[in-house]
Design an enzyme around this catalytic site. Structure first.
Site, PDB file in Angstrom:
ATOM      1  N   ARG A   1       0.838  -1.212   0.000  1.00  0.00           N
ATOM      2  CA  ARG A   1       0.000   0.000   0.000  1.00  0.00           C
ATOM      3  C   ARG A   1       0.868   1.255   0.000  1.00  0.00           C
ATOM      4  O   ARG A   1       0.475   2.301  -0.504  1.00  0.00           O
ATOM      5  CB  ARG A   1      -0.957   0.004   1.195  1.00  0.00           C
TER       6      ARG A   1
ATOM      7  N   TYR B   1     -12.528  18.748 -15.516  1.00  0.00           N
ATOM      8  CA  TYR B   1     -13.052  17.393 -15.731  1.00  0.00           C
ATOM      9  C   TYR B   1     -14.288  17.181 -14.842  1.00  0.00           C
ATOM     10  O   TYR B   1     -14.325  17.670 -13.713  1.00  0.00           O
ATOM     11  CB  TYR B   1     -11.947  16.398 -15.376  1.00  0.00           C
TER      12      TYR B   1
ATOM     13  N   ASP C   1      -3.862  20.099 -13.931  1.00  0.00           N
ATOM     14  CA  ASP C   1      -4.184  18.796 -14.523  1.00  0.00           C
ATOM     15  C   ASP C   1      -3.686  18.836 -15.969  1.00  0.00           C
ATOM     16  O   ASP C   1      -4.201  19.576 -16.805  1.00  0.00           O
ATOM     17  CB  ASP C   1      -5.701  18.558 -14.463  1.00  0.00           C
TER      18      ASP C   1
HETATM   19  C1  LIG Z   1     -10.084  11.002 -17.166  1.00  0.00           C
HETATM   20  C2  LIG Z   1      -9.627  12.274 -16.566  1.00  0.00           C
HETATM   21  C3  LIG Z   1      -9.473  12.397 -15.173  1.00  0.00           C
HETATM   22  C4  LIG Z   1      -9.808  11.261 -14.235  1.00  0.00           C
HETATM   23  O1  LIG Z   1      -8.984  10.165 -14.414  1.00  0.00           O
HETATM   24  P1  LIG Z   1      -9.447   8.638 -14.060  1.00  0.00           P
HETATM   25  O2  LIG Z   1      -8.206   7.879 -14.305  1.00  0.00           O
HETATM   26  O3  LIG Z   1     -10.577   8.299 -14.945  1.00  0.00           O
HETATM   27  O4  LIG Z   1      -9.867   8.656 -12.628  1.00  0.00           O
HETATM   28  C5  LIG Z   1      -9.019  13.599 -14.681  1.00  0.00           C
HETATM   29  N1  LIG Z   1      -8.744  14.647 -15.482  1.00  0.00           N
HETATM   30  C6  LIG Z   1      -8.894  14.574 -16.818  1.00  0.00           C
HETATM   31  C7  LIG Z   1      -8.570  15.753 -17.661  1.00  0.00           C
HETATM   32  C8  LIG Z   1      -9.343  13.399 -17.405  1.00  0.00           C
HETATM   33  O5  LIG Z   1      -9.496  13.327 -18.738  1.00  0.00           O
END
Ligand SMILES: *Cc1c(COP(=O)(O)O)cnc(C)c1O
Length: 396
Positions: free
Chosen positions: A61, A114, A186
């Site tokens: 973990r 997102y 992000d």
């Molecule tokens: C898909 C996505 C996420 C979330 O990721 P997961 O792996 O599906 O949890 C976050 N930010 C963006 C821009 C995404 O396209």
């Protein structure tokens, strides 16, 4: 010979970076080590590793060699000092936010994050007495005004999902720094190949590794990298306790996928350019959103801060959902699915993919028409992709 990646370019790093330390028995590939725990005969050594005085692994973990190789590769690709990983992209986002936010804090972000991130902002954080301010995406003055009032975190995503809006990272990072805010970006859509937010002043960069990093839609994962080790260690601590750990098998698939990251991004971008240009030329399409088009409102910012415009585009069609219902099933070389970033072209309406959690009113408020189709371009041959869209639109 120990590899030095200081002067290596992205393609070389994609292939080689982060792996060396984990190769055993002369293997040329990083092994999957599924062991849940790591044993020690020497009680003192065990203790030293457990308290972090000595390098090593204790329990799955917390850390795992295959998972760490994945983290090291992303770290080197993003030019970061440290990285930590998660079971999914959303786990990376939520764990990062919850590491730093406490009741009474204020966070500034944009409306177009997102869908899952938006839910954290609108549903979960407010009930923990965190004030969330969501500005119109691309309205740099509004973000600067809100940040200047003070905030713990400035959270950005650029390009955004699904309308590929662009925010000026360097300008926003400057505004964040002025009030000592943590600036988080992000970077899932751009990937490290096309954009490095740390170099533009961000403190932390998040990826859903499920998307372009893995590239083959067969493994879930998330990762956070940072300029300062100390920040990433705090996030790691929150995650090791809360348990949203990446699986070693996923780490292996993601590592393998990342070897072709640059190659895939280049081809997918070429396809995105060609498809965007084609879509712009046909009557049934109202709007095409792609940062590489000169008609994109923030094309100049994208050109400045990105090395390439990426593989994601979206477009709206005349007739809205009714047209979507008829046209999308006709495509041969595209998956109609909720993911993105795969070697296969993937299409889907925003209302069933990125923003399925939102009501039609909420989507309208974010500027997402019900007939908006998101396209994640794959690495097929562009003439086939365009021919495929052409035949799908034929009778419309
Ligand atoms: C898909 C996505 C996420 C979330 O990721 P997961 O792996 O599906 O949890 C976050 N930010 C963006 C821009 C995404 O396209």
């Amino acid at each position: 010979m120990t590899k030095n990646f200081e002067n290596a370019s992205m393609g070389t790093k994609s292939v080689w970076a982060g792996e060396e330390e984990y190769l055993v028995h002369g293997a040329t590939q990083v092994p999957v080590i599924p062991s849940v725990a790591f044993g020690y005969d020497d009680m003192d050594e065990w203790y030293d590793v457990a308290i972090g005085r000595k390098k090593g692994h204790i329990y799955g973990r917390n850390t795992n060699p295959t998972v760490q190789a994945f983290e090291d590769k992303v770290k080197l690709l993003e030019g970061a000092e440290a990285a930590t990983s998660f079971s999914t992209g959303m786990a990376a986002i939520s764990n990062t936010l919850y590491t730093f936010l406490t009741p009474g804090d204020r966070i500034v972000s944009i409306k177009d994050t997102y869908g899952g991130t938006n839910k954290i902002f609108t549903e979960f954080l407010p009930r923990q007495q965190v004030e969330v301010v969501l500005c119109a995406t691309g309205d740099h003055e509004a973000i600067e005004r809100e940040v200047a009032k003070g905030c713990k975190i400035l959270y950005l995503e650029t390009p955004t999902n699904p309308t590929v809006k662009i925010t000026d990272i360097a300008r926003m990072a400057k505004a964040g720094k002025a009030v000592d805010a943590l600036v988080i970006v992000d970077n899932t859509f751009a990937t490290p190949v096309n954009q490095n937010p740390l170099a533009l002043g961000a403190d932390l960069v998040i990826h859903s590794a499920t998307k372009f990093l893995g590239g083959h839609a067969d493994a879930l994962g998330g990762v956070v990298v940072g300029k300062e080790k100390e920040l990433v260690e705090q996030i790691y601590h929150y995650r090791e306790i809360n348990g949203a750990t990446m699986d070693p098998w996923a780490a292996y698939l993601l590592l393998r996928g990342m070897k072709t990251l640059q190659l895939r991004m280049k081809k997918a971008e070429e396809n995105a350019h060609a498809l965007a240009a084609y879509l712009q030329s046909i009557d049934i399409v109202d709007d095409v959103f792609y940062p590489g088009l000169e008609t994109h409102p923030n094309h100049h910012i994208a050109k400045e801060q990105m090395k390439g415009f990426g593989a994601m585009l979206s477009f709206s069609v005349k007739g809205g959902v009714d047209t979507v219902r008829v046209v999308l099933p006709k495509l041969q070389f595209a998956n109609r699915a909720a993911n993105l970033g795969a070697v296969e072209t993937t299409v889907g309406p925003a209302r069933t993919t990125s923003h399925v959690e939102c009501t039609p009113e909420e989507r309208a408020a974010m500027g997402i028409p019900e007939g908006l189709i998101r396209v994640s371009c794959g690495i097929e041959d562009s003439e086939d992709i365009i021919a495929d869209f052409k035949q799908a639109f034929e009778d419309e």
